[in-house]
Design an enzyme around this catalytic site. Structure first.
Site, PDB file in Angstrom:
ATOM      1  CB  SER A  22      33.652  36.618  25.540  1.00  0.00           C
ATOM      2  OG  SER A  22      33.735  37.858  26.207  1.00  0.00           O
ATOM      3  CD  GLU A  24      31.133  35.706  33.843  1.00  0.00           C
ATOM      4  OE1 GLU A  24      31.979  36.505  33.397  1.00  0.00           O
ATOM      5  OE2 GLU A  24      30.694  35.751  35.013  1.00  0.00           O
ATOM      6  CG  ASP A 116      34.540  38.579  46.561  1.00  0.00           C
ATOM      7  OD1 ASP A 116      35.251  39.567  46.823  1.00  0.00           O
ATOM      8  OD2 ASP A 116      33.835  38.503  45.541  1.00  0.00           O
ATOM      9  CG  ASP A 168      40.009  50.228  41.031  1.00  0.00           C
ATOM     10  OD1 ASP A 168      39.446  49.467  41.837  1.00  0.00           O
ATOM     11  OD2 ASP A 168      39.889  50.134  39.801  1.00  0.00           O
ATOM     12  NE  ARG A 174      49.693  45.741  42.289  1.00  0.00           N
ATOM     13  CZ  ARG A 174      49.238  46.848  42.878  1.00  0.00           C
ATOM     14  NH1 ARG A 174      49.907  47.972  42.798  1.00  0.00           N
ATOM     15  NH2 ARG A 174      48.108  46.825  43.554  1.00  0.00           N
ATOM     16  CG  PHE A 226      23.357  39.090  40.912  1.00  0.00           C
ATOM     17  CD1 PHE A 226      23.162  38.228  41.983  1.00  0.00           C
ATOM     18  CD2 PHE A 226      23.092  38.610  39.621  1.00  0.00           C
ATOM     19  CE1 PHE A 226      22.697  36.936  41.783  1.00  0.00           C
ATOM     20  CE2 PHE A 226      22.625  37.313  39.423  1.00  0.00           C
ATOM     21  CZ  PHE A 226      22.428  36.482  40.496  1.00  0.00           C
ATOM     22  CG  HIS A 276      32.466  39.097  29.250  1.00  0.00           C
ATOM     23  ND1 HIS A 276      33.042  37.904  28.860  1.00  0.00           N
ATOM     24  CD2 HIS A 276      31.988  38.876  30.507  1.00  0.00           C
ATOM     25  CE1 HIS A 276      32.925  37.012  29.828  1.00  0.00           C
ATOM     26  NE2 HIS A 276      32.285  37.576  30.842  1.00  0.00           N
TER      27      HIS A 276
HETATM   28  P1  FAD Z   1      42.299  41.899  42.697  1.00  0.00           P
HETATM   29  O1  FAD Z   1      42.613  42.426  41.356  1.00  0.00           O
HETATM   30  O2  FAD Z   1      43.345  41.129  43.407  1.00  0.00           O
HETATM   31  O3  FAD Z   1      41.861  43.173  43.578  1.00  0.00           O
HETATM   32  C1  FAD Z   1      41.026  43.072  44.717  1.00  0.00           C
HETATM   33  C2  FAD Z   1      41.189  44.321  45.573  1.00  0.00           C
HETATM   34  O4  FAD Z   1      42.424  44.268  46.270  1.00  0.00           O
HETATM   35  C3  FAD Z   1      41.194  45.635  44.813  1.00  0.00           C
HETATM   36  O5  FAD Z   1      40.521  46.614  45.568  1.00  0.00           O
HETATM   37  C4  FAD Z   1      42.660  45.959  44.692  1.00  0.00           C
HETATM   38  O6  FAD Z   1      42.889  47.363  44.544  1.00  0.00           O
HETATM   39  C5  FAD Z   1      43.201  45.425  46.014  1.00  0.00           C
HETATM   40  N1  FAD Z   1      44.600  44.989  45.920  1.00  0.00           N
HETATM   41  C6  FAD Z   1      45.119  44.050  45.091  1.00  0.00           C
HETATM   42  N2  FAD Z   1      46.440  43.909  45.295  1.00  0.00           N
HETATM   43  C7  FAD Z   1      46.756  44.778  46.272  1.00  0.00           C
HETATM   44  C8  FAD Z   1      47.979  45.101  46.943  1.00  0.00           C
HETATM   45  N3  FAD Z   1      49.135  44.499  46.646  1.00  0.00           N
HETATM   46  N4  FAD Z   1      47.926  46.045  47.923  1.00  0.00           N
HETATM   47  C9  FAD Z   1      46.781  46.671  48.232  1.00  0.00           C
HETATM   48  N5  FAD Z   1      45.589  46.391  47.636  1.00  0.00           N
HETATM   49  C10 FAD Z   1      45.582  45.460  46.676  1.00  0.00           C
HETATM   50  N6  FAD Z   1      34.472  35.701  41.613  1.00  0.00           N
HETATM   51  C11 FAD Z   1      34.434  34.341  41.787  1.00  0.00           C
HETATM   52  O7  FAD Z   1      34.477  33.868  42.943  1.00  0.00           O
HETATM   53  N7  FAD Z   1      34.362  33.489  40.722  1.00  0.00           N
HETATM   54  C12 FAD Z   1      34.325  33.926  39.436  1.00  0.00           C
HETATM   55  O8  FAD Z   1      34.261  33.117  38.507  1.00  0.00           O
HETATM   56  C13 FAD Z   1      34.345  35.344  39.205  1.00  0.00           C
HETATM   57  N8  FAD Z   1      34.318  35.840  37.947  1.00  0.00           N
HETATM   58  C14 FAD Z   1      34.409  37.207  37.751  1.00  0.00           C
HETATM   59  C15 FAD Z   1      34.454  37.686  36.433  1.00  0.00           C
HETATM   60  C16 FAD Z   1      34.546  39.069  36.202  1.00  0.00           C
HETATM   61  C17 FAD Z   1      34.604  39.568  34.761  1.00  0.00           C
HETATM   62  C18 FAD Z   1      34.554  39.987  37.301  1.00  0.00           C
HETATM   63  C19 FAD Z   1      34.590  41.467  37.042  1.00  0.00           C
HETATM   64  C20 FAD Z   1      34.519  39.514  38.602  1.00  0.00           C
HETATM   65  C21 FAD Z   1      34.457  38.116  38.857  1.00  0.00           C
HETATM   66  N9  FAD Z   1      34.462  37.590  40.162  1.00  0.00           N
HETATM   67  C22 FAD Z   1      34.423  36.221  40.345  1.00  0.00           C
HETATM   68  C23 FAD Z   1      34.455  38.480  41.328  1.00  0.00           C
HETATM   69  C24 FAD Z   1      35.879  38.778  41.898  1.00  0.00           C
HETATM   70  O9  FAD Z   1      36.435  37.608  42.416  1.00  0.00           O
HETATM   71  C25 FAD Z   1      35.704  39.843  42.990  1.00  0.00           C
HETATM   72  O10 FAD Z   1      35.291  41.052  42.423  1.00  0.00           O
HETATM   73  C26 FAD Z   1      36.891  40.040  43.948  1.00  0.00           C
HETATM   74  O11 FAD Z   1      36.450  40.881  45.025  1.00  0.00           O
HETATM   75  C27 FAD Z   1      38.089  40.750  43.366  1.00  0.00           C
HETATM   76  O12 FAD Z   1      38.744  40.003  42.463  1.00  0.00           O
HETATM   77  P2  FAD Z   1      39.916  40.659  41.534  1.00  0.00           P
HETATM   78  O13 FAD Z   1      40.419  39.579  40.672  1.00  0.00           O
HETATM   79  O14 FAD Z   1      39.435  41.896  40.907  1.00  0.00           O
HETATM   80  O15 FAD Z   1      40.982  41.000  42.678  1.00  0.00           O
END
Ligand code: FAD
Length: 297
Positions: A22, A24, A116, A168, A174, A226, A276
């Protein structure tokens, strides 16, 4: 010297039916960038990727552009498009509306992320009072709206905001339990970190595939910037390889190709069959890497 069996197994890599790629992209801002975007898509589409994904700008800033790009990829190229989606600064209803827009555009694949905060990566995240709380909550919300293929993020070096490894991996679990089909990792440059992470996740009962996110180093300066912003480390050996090449683009490009080739072939030898690629809207290096993995137009 490479062992002959190893080379032979690489040679027949194209026969492995399970190889999945895939790519990106980010939504282009200007006409010139858009031209490069479509040029790269047209070169990579014939490699039959599982999907081409388009990112979602911080705080939803590219909402319209992301939708426009994924709609056109789907309608014009015949390749499946995946739209990224975050839940930063938006209510559940607003996010659900974006999901409906993707569905109407024929986009069945979503990369679901928390995103973020506007203050920057690494700053504490406060969900919108009426919004999804985190990526797992978002995945559950998307699942309620249809039969989407959902990918989520994974972090071979741990997400900077996770208290420890258990927290993590629990979070990854989850997201999968909420209905994600796979995880895609943040960029990493030490394959050992990725392999250890996969082992940790499997031990915790995660059975979904954790697809390595490969970042070719088109510009060492840009990619190290980055990497430091997203919590990925640059090993000393990698920095040494690019040292002094700032004004020597040709050698830089050759080193970048060699580094990425080493990374993907090593992963292939470890049995990894799904990759990816973070293309940064460029096709050359990714085309070469796909070829090394045995995928041709
Ligand atoms: P989550 O999975 O929600 O986790 C974030 C943090 O919160 C983790 O440390 C987790 O342990 C903690 N956490 C979650 N739930 C709980 C809970 N209930 N209690 C306590 N702690 C908790 N960003 C963009 O803005 N746009 C994009 O298009 C984008 N694409 C991405 C694509 C990929 C493949 C990757 C790897 C990252 C991408 N990101 C993007 C970045 C991403 O948004 C950030 O890394 C962000 O900080 C975390 O997102 P997440 O979905 O991993 O969050």
């Amino acid at each position: 010297m490479l062992d002959d069996n190893l080379r032979a197994s690489r040679k027949t890599a194209h026969q492995r039916p399970e190889l999945q790629l895939s790519f990106e992209f980010f939504p282009p801002k200007t006409d010139a960038m858009e031209e490069r975007f479509w040029d790269s898509i047209s070169k990579l589409a014939p490699l039959s990727p599982r999907f081409v994904s388009v990112t979602y700008g911080a705080g939803g800033s590219t909402r319209e552009r992301t939708l426009r790009m994924v709609s056109r990829i789907t309608s014009d190229t015949g390749v499946a498009a995946a739209a990224h989606l975050t839940c930063v600064g938006a209510t559940r209803d607003e996010v659900d509306e974006v999901v409906r827009g993707y569905k109407q555009a024929g986009v069945n694949s979503i990369v679901a992320l928390r995103g973020d905060p506007p203050e920057g990566v690494g700053q504490p995240f406060t969900p919108h009072p009426e919004g999804y709380q985190n990526a797992a909550d978002l995945v559950a919300g998307i699942r309620r709206q249809g039969d989407f293929d959902i990918s989520v993020a994974a972090y071979p070096e741990k997400h900077p905001q996770s208290a420890d490894w258990d927290a993590d991996i629990d979070n990854l679990k989850r997201k999968i339990d909420a209905g994600a089909n796979r995880a895609i990792t943040q960029m990493f440059f030490s394959n050992a970190d990725y392999l250890r992470y996969v082992e940790r996740a499997q031990k915790a009962g995660v059975t979904a595939t954790i697809v390595p996110g490969i970042q070719p180093i088109h510009s060492f300066k840009q990619i190290s910037g980055f990497a430091s912003r997203c919590g990925a480390s640059i090993p000393a050996w990698l920095a040494e390889r690019f040292e002094g090449l700032e004004d020597d683009p040709e050698t830089h490009a050759l080193v970048a190709a060699a580094v990425a080739a080493e990374q993907v072939t090593e992963l292939l030898d470890e049995g990894v069959t799904e990759f990816h690629f973070y293309t940064l809207n460029r096709s050359n290096l990714v085309l070469a890497l796909a070829r090394l993995l045995g995928r041709r137009p």
